[in-house]
Design an enzyme around this catalytic site. Structure first.
Site, PDB file in Angstrom:
ATOM      1  N   THR A 246       0.810  -1.227   0.000  1.00 32.00           N
ATOM      2  CA  THR A 246       0.000   0.000   0.000  1.00 32.00           C
ATOM      3  C   THR A 246       0.840   1.273   0.000  1.00 32.00           C
ATOM      4  O   THR A 246       0.291   2.361   0.032  1.00 32.00           O
ATOM      5  CB  THR A 246      -0.925   0.039   1.230  1.00 32.00           C
ATOM      6  OG1 THR A 246      -0.134  -0.095   2.419  1.00 32.00           O
ATOM      7  CG2 THR A 246      -1.957  -1.071   1.171  1.00 32.00           C
ATOM      8  N   TYR A 508      -5.904  14.113   7.478  1.00 31.63           N
ATOM      9  CA  TYR A 508      -6.894  13.068   7.777  1.00 31.63           C
ATOM     10  C   TYR A 508      -8.234  13.740   8.039  1.00 31.63           C
ATOM     11  O   TYR A 508      -8.310  14.684   8.823  1.00 31.63           O
ATOM     12  CB  TYR A 508      -6.485  12.337   9.056  1.00 31.63           C
ATOM     13  CG  TYR A 508      -6.068  10.906   8.888  1.00 31.63           C
ATOM     14  CD1 TYR A 508      -7.003   9.884   8.764  1.00 31.63           C
ATOM     15  CD2 TYR A 508      -4.716  10.572   8.880  1.00 31.63           C
ATOM     16  CE1 TYR A 508      -6.605   8.563   8.647  1.00 31.63           C
ATOM     17  CE2 TYR A 508      -4.309   9.250   8.765  1.00 31.63           C
ATOM     18  CZ  TYR A 508      -5.255   8.254   8.645  1.00 31.63           C
ATOM     19  OH  TYR A 508      -4.861   6.946   8.533  1.00 31.63           O
TER      20      TYR A 508
END
Length: 574
Positions: A246, A508
Site C-alpha cells: 500500500t 486526515y
C-alpha cells in the site's frame, strides 16, 4: 556480505489460524477490547491492552448525545452470528497440486468470511446487519517463500484467483471478492510467514517475511537493540507485506521515513516467476526501479514474500509534548515553518477544533481532587487569561525521539516556532494521551454502530498553499451533502494534519452521521464519501496519501495518473 548478522531465524508471534478466536468478526480489533456503557451509564473502555482500558470517560456520553445526536438508550445491535454462506467452489486439481506446499488450508465458513473483507464502514455495517457477498472458497497458509511460489504456479496453471491477505486492515475494499467471479477464489494468508530471517547490525538492515505484524516485529527487533520506527495507526494488526503493497506511512515518518524510504529490497512471486533485485544496496541506477513498481501495487502484481528494511538503534529518549494554538491556521503556519526549518519531531499532528472537542470527550476522570483543580486552572489560564476561544482553538501533539541532547535542542527550536505563532505549551501528559489514543480511535466507530451512527476516516496529501482551503471546503461539502440527503442531525466533519513535508502535508478527515430515519444508510454514506473525495481532488488534494486505491477509489485513478499512465500499469501486470 550481510555484515554482523544475527544468524538465527527469529520467529514472531502470529495470530491463530482462526483469527476470530481473538479478533472481532464484525468490528475492529480485539474481542476483549471495546467501548460500552457501564452500570452507571458512563462510557468505559473494556479490556487491559491499552492505557485507556478500564478507565471511566465521564464526558464521552454527553458529547456523543449532544454533538452526534445519538440516543444511547436505543441500541442497534449487530446480528449475533453470520448468516449461512454458499458452499465453496472447489478446483480439485489446484488443491492437489499444492499438497505439501503450505502449512494448512481451510474451507471453514468463518475463516473464509473473515478474509473476505477489510474495515471500510460499508464492509463492517454489512457484517453487522446484512449478508456477506462473494467470499473466498479456500484459505491457504504458506509457511515460506517456496510455498508461495508453488501456490502461485498452481493457481496460474489451473485458472484460480489468488487474493493476498495480510492483516486485513485495508480501508479501500481491496480484498472484496468480485460478485460475478465463478472461478475458485483462494485467500493466501501470510500470517504464518512471520520470521525475521536476519538482522545486520553493520549495514543496519533486517530481512523480514511479509506476514510479520508490525507491533510484534518491533517487539522482537527491540530484543536486538534496533527498530524500524514504522508506526502506522494499524500497527497492532497490519503486516510488513501490506505496508509495501500500500506504500504505507507511519506516525513517526519525520525521522524514520515512509515505506519507500525504509525499503531496501522486496521479493515478490508473480505468475511469471519471482522478482527481486540481485543486490541490497543503498541506491542503484539500473533503469526504472523495480521496488517502485511493487510499492503500492496492492496485490495486483503478485504476492510479496520477503522484505529487507532499514533499521535503527532504539532511541535513547522518547518525549511527548503538546501545543495549544488560538486557531487552526496558526497551527498550520507553525507546522509549515517547522517543516521548512527541518526540525520536525518524530511525530507532530494538529487537530482542528472539532477533533479537539472529540479528544476532550475522551479524557478520563481526574485521578484526584487536586488533579481536577489543576485541570480547571489550566483551562482558566488558556481561555480566560490568554483569551483562547474553546470553540476555535486547535491542538498539536508531538513526539520526540533520539539522543538526549538532540531531543533537547529539537524541543527548543520547535517550541520557539510554536510560540512565534501564538502557541501555548500544553504539557507532556496531553501529548502522550493524544498519541496513544490513535490506537483506540477505530474502536469508537464500533460504538457508533451500536447507536445507528456511521463513521469513517480518509486521508489525502496537499500542498501547503492549498491546505486550509481544502480542509474548510471538504468539511463544508460533507455538511452540505448531509443536509441535502435529509440527515436530521449535523454530521461530524473534522480533520487533522498528520505528516509534514517540505512542500505540503497529509490531512486526515473524520466524518460521520446519525442514520436513523434514512431508508438507505449505506447509499447516503457512499454519496457523502464520494462527493467528499471529489471535493478533495477539486481542491488540489491527492486520491490518497497512504491508504491506497483498492476498489473504493479506483474511479479517480485515471484522473490522477492520466490514461497513458494507467495503460503503463496494465502493461506491467500483463
Amino acid at each position: 556480505g550481510k555484515g554482523d548478522q544475527q544468524k538465527e531465524e527469529i520467529r514472531s508471534v502470529s495470530f491463530p489460524t482462526q483469527r476470530q478466536e481473538i479478533l472481532r468478526w464484525n468490528g475492529w480489533g480485539y474481542k476483549d477490547s471495546r467501548f460500552e456503557l457501564n452500570k452507571d451509564g458512563k462510557v468505559v473502555f473494556l479490556g487491559d491492552r491499552y492505557a485507556i482500558s478500564n478507565v471511566v470517560l465521564p464526558h464521552m456520553r454527553e458529547w456523543m448525545e449532544a454533538e452526534l445526536g445519538v440516543d444511547m438508550t436505543k441500541l442497534s445491535p449487530s446480528q449475533p452470528a453470520l448468516p449461512a454462506i454458499p458452499p465453496p467452489i472447489t478446483n480439485e486439481a489446484f488443491v492437489k497440486d499444492i499438497v505439501g506446499h503450505h502449512g494448512g488450508i481451510s474451507i471453514d465458513a468463518e475463516d473464509r468470511v473473515f478474509r473476505s473483507h477489510g474495515h471500510t464502514c460499508q464492509e463492517i455495517f454489512t457484517l453487522r446487519h446484512g449478508k456477506p457477498g462473494r467470499v473466498p472458497d479456500l484459505v491457504v497458509f504458506p509457511l515460506c517463500h517456496d510455498h508461495v511460489e508453488a501456490i502461485v504456479k498452481a493457481a496460474a496453471k489451473h485458472n484460480v484467483v489468488l487474493i493476498p491477505f495480510g492483516g486485513g486492515t485495508t480501508v479501500t475494499g481491496a480484498v472484496l471478492c468480485p460478485e460475478t467471479e465463478t472461478r475458485m477464489i483462494v485467500s493466501l494468508d501470510t500470517s504464518k510467514m512471520n520470521r525475521i530471517l536476519w538482522i545486520d547490525h553493520v549495514n543496519m538492515m533486517a530481512r523480514l517475511e511479509a506476514g510479520i505484524v508490525g507491533i510484534r516485529l518491533e517487539e522482537k527487533l527491540a530484543e536486538y537493540g534496533v527498530c524500524t520506527g514504522h508506526e502506522p495507526d494499524s500497527q497492532e494488526f497490519s503486516t510488513v507485506g501490506g505496508w509495501v503493497a500500500t506504500r504505507a506511512s507511519g506516525m513517526k515518518k519525520n525521522i524514520y521515513g515512509n515505506m519507500e524510504d525504509l525499503l531496501i529490497s522486496v521479493r515478490i512471486v508473480t505468475p511469471s516467476g519471482t522478482v527481486e533485485k540481485s543486490c541490497q544496496v543503498p541506491r542503484i541506477s539500473s533503469g526504472p526501479d523495480i521496488n517502485e513498481f511493487i510499492l503500492g501495487s496492492e496485490g495486483t502484481l503478485g504476492v510479496i514474500t520477503e522484505v529487507t528494511m532499514k533499521v535503527r538503534k532504539i532511541p535513547e529518549v522518547t518525549a511527548y509534548g503538546s501545543v495549544v494554538f488560538p486557531i487552526f491556521s496558526d497551527g498550520v503556519a507553525a507546522m509549515r515553518e517547522i517543516a521548512e526549518a527541518r526540525c520536525a519531531p518524530a511525530s507532530i499532528r494538529l487537530m482542528d477544533n472539532e477533533q479537539f472537542q472529540f479528544a476532550h470527550a475522551l479524557k478520563p476522570a481526574a485521578t484526584s481532587a487536586i488533579a481536577g483543580v489543576i485541570d480547571k486552572l489550566k483551562t482558566f489560564y488558556v481561555t480566560k487569561i490568554k483569551g483562547f476561544d474553546p470553540e476555535r482553538l486547535a491542538v498539536a501533539t508531538l513526539l520526540f525521539e533520539g539522543r538526549a541532547e538532540d531531543v533537547e535542542a529539537q524541543q527548543e527550536r520547535v517550541y520557539a516556532i510554536a510560540k512565534k505563532h501564538g502557541g501555548l505549551l500544553g504539557g507532556e501528559d496531553n501529548g502522550k494521551r493524544g498519541y496513544m489514543l490513535t490506537f483506540v480511535i477505530a474502536y469508537i466507530r464500533d460504538l457508533g454502530f451500536e447507536y445507528k451512527y456511521l463513521g469513517e476516516s480518509f486521508e489525502t496529501s496537499v500542498p501547503w498553499s492549498l491546505l486550509e482551503n481544502l480542509c474548510r471546503n471538504v468539511k463544508d461539502r460533507i455538511r452540505r451533502e448531509a443536509k441535502n440527503l435529509g440527515i436530521r442531525h449535523k454530521p461530524l466533519a473534522s480533520c487533522r494534519v498528520t505528516q509534514t513535508y517540505d512542500t505540503g502535508a497529509c490531512v486526515y478527515f473524520y466524518f460521520g452521521f446519525l442514520y436513523e430515519g434514512l431508508a438507505d444508510p449505506l447509499g447516503a454514506f457512499h454519496h457523502i464519501e464520494v462527493t467528499a473525495r471529489d471535493e478533495v481532488i477539486a481542491n488540489g488534494g491527492s486520491v490518497s496519501h497512504h491508504h491506497g486505491v483498492g476498489k473504493v477509489r479506483r474511479r479517480w485513478v485515471q484522473e490522477t495518473l492520466s490514461a497513458p499512465g494507467v495503460e503503463m500499469l496494465r502493461a506491467v501486470k500483463e
